[in-house]
Design a protein around this motif. Structure first.
Motif, PDB file in Angstrom:
ATOM      1  N   LYS A  38       0.832  -1.206   0.000  1.00 18.61           N
ATOM      2  CA  LYS A  38       0.000   0.000   0.000  1.00 18.61           C
ATOM      3  C   LYS A  38       0.867   1.256   0.000  1.00 18.61           C
ATOM      4  O   LYS A  38       2.056   1.228   0.311  1.00 18.61           O
ATOM      5  CB  LYS A  38      -0.913   0.008   1.228  1.00 18.61           C
ATOM      6  N   ILE A  39       0.240   2.352  -0.332  1.00 18.70           N
ATOM      7  CA  ILE A  39       0.913   3.643  -0.260  1.00 18.70           C
ATOM      8  C   ILE A  39       1.151   3.988   1.207  1.00 18.70           C
ATOM      9  O   ILE A  39       0.281   3.765   2.049  1.00 18.70           O
ATOM     10  CB  ILE A  39       0.048   4.727  -0.923  1.00 18.70           C
ATOM     11  N   GLU A  40       2.333   4.514   1.506  1.00 21.76           N
ATOM     12  CA  GLU A  40       2.665   4.935   2.861  1.00 21.76           C
ATOM     13  C   GLU A  40       2.731   6.453   2.926  1.00 21.76           C
ATOM     14  O   GLU A  40       3.221   7.101   2.007  1.00 21.76           O
ATOM     15  CB  GLU A  40       4.020   4.352   3.290  1.00 21.76           C
ATOM     16  N   GLY A  41       2.208   6.999   4.029  1.00 25.13           N
ATOM     17  CA  GLY A  41       2.253   8.448   4.165  1.00 25.13           C
ATOM     18  C   GLY A  41       1.988   8.867   5.592  1.00 25.13           C
ATOM     19  O   GLY A  41       2.002   8.048   6.503  1.00 25.13           O
ATOM     20  N   THR A  42       1.745  10.129   5.788  1.00 22.83           N
ATOM     21  CA  THR A  42       1.496  10.663   7.115  1.00 22.83           C
ATOM     22  C   THR A  42       0.006  10.665   7.417  1.00 22.83           C
ATOM     23  O   THR A  42      -0.793  11.125   6.607  1.00 22.83           O
ATOM     24  CB  THR A  42       2.042  12.102   7.227  1.00 22.83           C
ATOM     25  N   ALA A  43      -0.371  10.126   8.562  1.00 25.79           N
ATOM     26  CA  ALA A  43      -1.780  10.085   8.954  1.00 25.79           C
ATOM     27  C   ALA A  43      -2.375  11.487   8.942  1.00 25.79           C
ATOM     28  O   ALA A  43      -1.730  12.451   9.346  1.00 25.79           O
ATOM     29  CB  ALA A  43      -1.922   9.461  10.341  1.00 25.79           C
ATOM     30  N   GLY A  44      -3.618  11.574   8.465  1.00 29.84           N
ATOM     31  CA  GLY A  44      -4.274  12.865   8.380  1.00 29.84           C
ATOM     32  C   GLY A  44      -4.260  13.429   6.968  1.00 29.84           C
ATOM     33  O   GLY A  44      -4.963  14.396   6.670  1.00 29.84           O
ATOM     34  N   PHE A  45      -3.451  12.812   6.101  1.00 29.63           N
ATOM     35  CA  PHE A  45      -3.348  13.288   4.726  1.00 29.63           C
ATOM     36  C   PHE A  45      -4.068  12.357   3.761  1.00 29.63           C
ATOM     37  O   PHE A  45      -3.831  12.405   2.549  1.00 29.63           O
ATOM     38  CB  PHE A  45      -1.877  13.400   4.305  1.00 29.63           C
ATOM     39  N   GLU A  46      -4.946  11.499   4.264  1.00 28.03           N
ATOM     40  CA  GLU A  46      -5.630  10.527   3.411  1.00 28.03           C
ATOM     41  C   GLU A  46      -6.334  11.170   2.225  1.00 28.03           C
ATOM     42  O   GLU A  46      -6.360  10.605   1.126  1.00 28.03           O
ATOM     43  CB  GLU A  46      -6.641   9.715   4.228  1.00 28.03           C
ATOM     44  N   THR A  47      -6.922  12.332   2.427  1.00 30.93           N
ATOM     45  CA  THR A  47      -7.688  12.968   1.361  1.00 30.93           C
ATOM     46  C   THR A  47      -6.803  13.476   0.221  1.00 30.93           C
ATOM     47  O   THR A  47      -7.318  13.815  -0.855  1.00 30.93           O
ATOM     48  CB  THR A  47      -8.513  14.149   1.909  1.00 30.93           C
ATOM     49  N   GLU A  48      -5.510  13.533   0.449  1.00 30.43           N
ATOM     50  CA  GLU A  48      -4.606  14.044  -0.580  1.00 30.43           C
ATOM     51  C   GLU A  48      -4.062  12.938  -1.485  1.00 30.43           C
ATOM     52  O   GLU A  48      -3.465  13.231  -2.526  1.00 30.43           O
ATOM     53  CB  GLU A  48      -3.412  14.767   0.071  1.00 30.43           C
ATOM     54  N   VAL A  49      -4.246  11.668  -1.103  1.00 29.52           N
ATOM     55  CA  VAL A  49      -3.603  10.565  -1.807  1.00 29.52           C
ATOM     56  C   VAL A  49      -3.952  10.522  -3.289  1.00 29.52           C
ATOM     57  O   VAL A  49      -3.077  10.453  -4.159  1.00 29.52           O
ATOM     58  CB  VAL A  49      -3.943   9.219  -1.142  1.00 29.52           C
ATOM     59  N   SER A  50      -5.240  10.537  -3.614  1.00 28.99           N
ATOM     60  CA  SER A  50      -5.646  10.373  -5.010  1.00 28.99           C
ATOM     61  C   SER A  50      -5.086  11.475  -5.911  1.00 28.99           C
ATOM     62  O   SER A  50      -4.629  11.211  -7.027  1.00 28.99           O
ATOM     63  CB  SER A  50      -7.170  10.339  -5.117  1.00 28.99           C
ATOM     64  N   GLY A  51      -5.104  12.717  -5.425  1.00 28.40           N
ATOM     65  CA  GLY A  51      -4.571  13.819  -6.210  1.00 28.40           C
ATOM     66  C   GLY A  51      -3.073  13.704  -6.418  1.00 28.40           C
ATOM     67  O   GLY A  51      -2.561  13.962  -7.512  1.00 28.40           O
ATOM     68  N   VAL A  52      -2.353  13.303  -5.365  1.00 27.61           N
ATOM     69  CA  VAL A  52      -0.902  13.164  -5.463  1.00 27.61           C
ATOM     70  C   VAL A  52      -0.536  12.027  -6.413  1.00 27.61           C
ATOM     71  O   VAL A  52       0.358  12.159  -7.254  1.00 27.61           O
ATOM     72  CB  VAL A  52      -0.285  12.923  -4.075  1.00 27.61           C
ATOM     73  N   VAL A  53      -1.230  10.892  -6.277  1.00 26.73           N
ATOM     74  CA  VAL A  53      -0.938   9.743  -7.147  1.00 26.73           C
ATOM     75  C   VAL A  53      -1.212  10.100  -8.605  1.00 26.73           C
ATOM     76  O   VAL A  53      -0.429   9.761  -9.496  1.00 26.73           O
ATOM     77  CB  VAL A  53      -1.769   8.517  -6.729  1.00 26.73           C
ATOM     78  N   ALA A  54      -2.316  10.791  -8.865  1.00 26.84           N
ATOM     79  CA  ALA A  54      -2.634  11.189 -10.231  1.00 26.84           C
ATOM     80  C   ALA A  54      -1.533  12.083 -10.811  1.00 26.84           C
ATOM     81  O   ALA A  54      -1.124  11.925 -11.971  1.00 26.84           O
ATOM     82  CB  ALA A  54      -3.977  11.912 -10.267  1.00 26.84           C
ATOM     83  N   ALA A  55      -1.030  13.014  -9.997  1.00 30.63           N
ATOM     84  CA  ALA A  55       0.046  13.899 -10.452  1.00 30.63           C
ATOM     85  C   ALA A  55       1.337  13.117 -10.669  1.00 30.63           C
ATOM     86  O   ALA A  55       2.055  13.338 -11.651  1.00 30.63           O
ATOM     87  CB  ALA A  55       0.270  15.014  -9.432  1.00 30.63           C
ATOM     88  N   ALA A  56       1.641  12.175  -9.758  1.00 31.65           N
ATOM     89  CA  ALA A  56       2.864  11.376  -9.874  1.00 31.65           C
ATOM     90  C   ALA A  56       2.821  10.469 -11.098  1.00 31.65           C
ATOM     91  O   ALA A  56       3.829  10.275 -11.782  1.00 31.65           O
ATOM     92  CB  ALA A  56       3.065  10.547  -8.607  1.00 31.65           C
ATOM     93  N   LYS A  57       1.642   9.907 -11.393  1.00 32.54           N
ATOM     94  CA  LYS A  57       1.493   9.060 -12.567  1.00 32.54           C
ATOM     95  C   LYS A  57       1.713   9.858 -13.848  1.00 32.54           C
ATOM     96  O   LYS A  57       2.300   9.381 -14.811  1.00 32.54           O
ATOM     97  CB  LYS A  57       0.103   8.414 -12.586  1.00 32.54           C
ATOM     98  N   ALA A  58       1.243  11.101 -13.855  1.00 27.48           N
ATOM     99  CA  ALA A  58       1.372  11.936 -15.047  1.00 27.48           C
ATOM    100  C   ALA A  58       2.779  12.509 -15.217  1.00 27.48           C
ATOM    101  O   ALA A  58       3.274  12.634 -16.342  1.00 27.48           O
ATOM    102  CB  ALA A  58       0.371  13.085 -14.983  1.00 27.48           C
TER     103      ALA A  58
END
Length: 207
Positions: free
Chosen positions: A109-129
């Motif tokens: 799974k993706i690892e990150g800092t708790a509390g930032f769950e809502t940012e995951v999809s946007g960050v992944v989309a940007a990283a993929k692009a």
């Protein structure tokens, strides 16, 4: 433990004790339908405005520029990073040969800092692009994947299995009040697995 090893000390590999999941290493799942908008590349070129210097007023701020009002993500850096699979950290030596294998199946799974769950999809989309289209896509790890390695004389060998993903440092911006610049809203780091890069990491130490 179903792992075998032969070495000058005839010892079995020592399974390295791994810390429990914490707030700084939480598995997040991204939304595969999230998309990166090309307009974000244009918005990224705007000058950054310090949020503390934004106009403090309860009324509307005079619009001096015609940039759209929106939020977006920028990728500051994304070096290759090995995201280890639990239960695959081993140590053996000094010297000899270590033989290890994956004994637990699952999906990294993706690892990150708790509390930032809502940012995951946007960050992944940007990283993929911007970095690699295969980032963030789920892949299954299966039992097996045996690995054999000769350890240097008087050295200790270490191994860990996992995804050779990316350590993505991201920033979230929104358009400044006058629409002429951008203001930093949040920033952080996510370790994002790569579906095409799974394997063992090996390194040596003196003790």
């Amino acid at each position: 433990m179903a792992t075998i090893a032969t070495s000058t000390t005839t010892a079995s590999p020592e399974r390295v004790r791994e810390s429990a999941t914490t707030e700084s290493a939480v598995g997040y799942v991204s939304d595969p339908n999230a998309a990166y908008d090309p307009i974000d590349d244009t918005m990224a070129k705007l000058p950054e405005v310090d949020a503390k210097k934004e106009p403090l007023t309860s009324g509307p701020v005079p619009m001096r520029c015609d940039n759209p009002v929106r939020t977006w993500y920028e990728i500051a850096s994304a070096p290759v990073h090995h995201i280890k699979w639990p239960g695959t950290s081993f140590k053996d030596g000094p010297g000899g040969t270590m033989v290890v294998k994956v004994e637990t199946a699952g999906k990294p799974k993706i690892e990150g800092t708790a509390g930032f769950e809502t940012e995951v999809s946007g960050v992944v989309a940007a990283a993929k692009a911007k970095v690699d289209v295969t980032l963030g896509v789920e892949v299954g790890i299966t039992v097996g994947h045996e690995y054999r390695r000769n350890i240097g004389n008087a050295k200790y060998g270490h191994t860990a299995y996992g995804s050779w993903g990316r350590k993505v440092t991201w920033k979230k911006y929104w358009t400044s009040a006058d629409r002429c610049g951008k203001t930093l809203a949040r920033s952080g780091t996510f370790n994002i697995p790569d579906r095409d890069e799974l394997g063992w990491r090996y390194w040596e130490t003196s003790s």
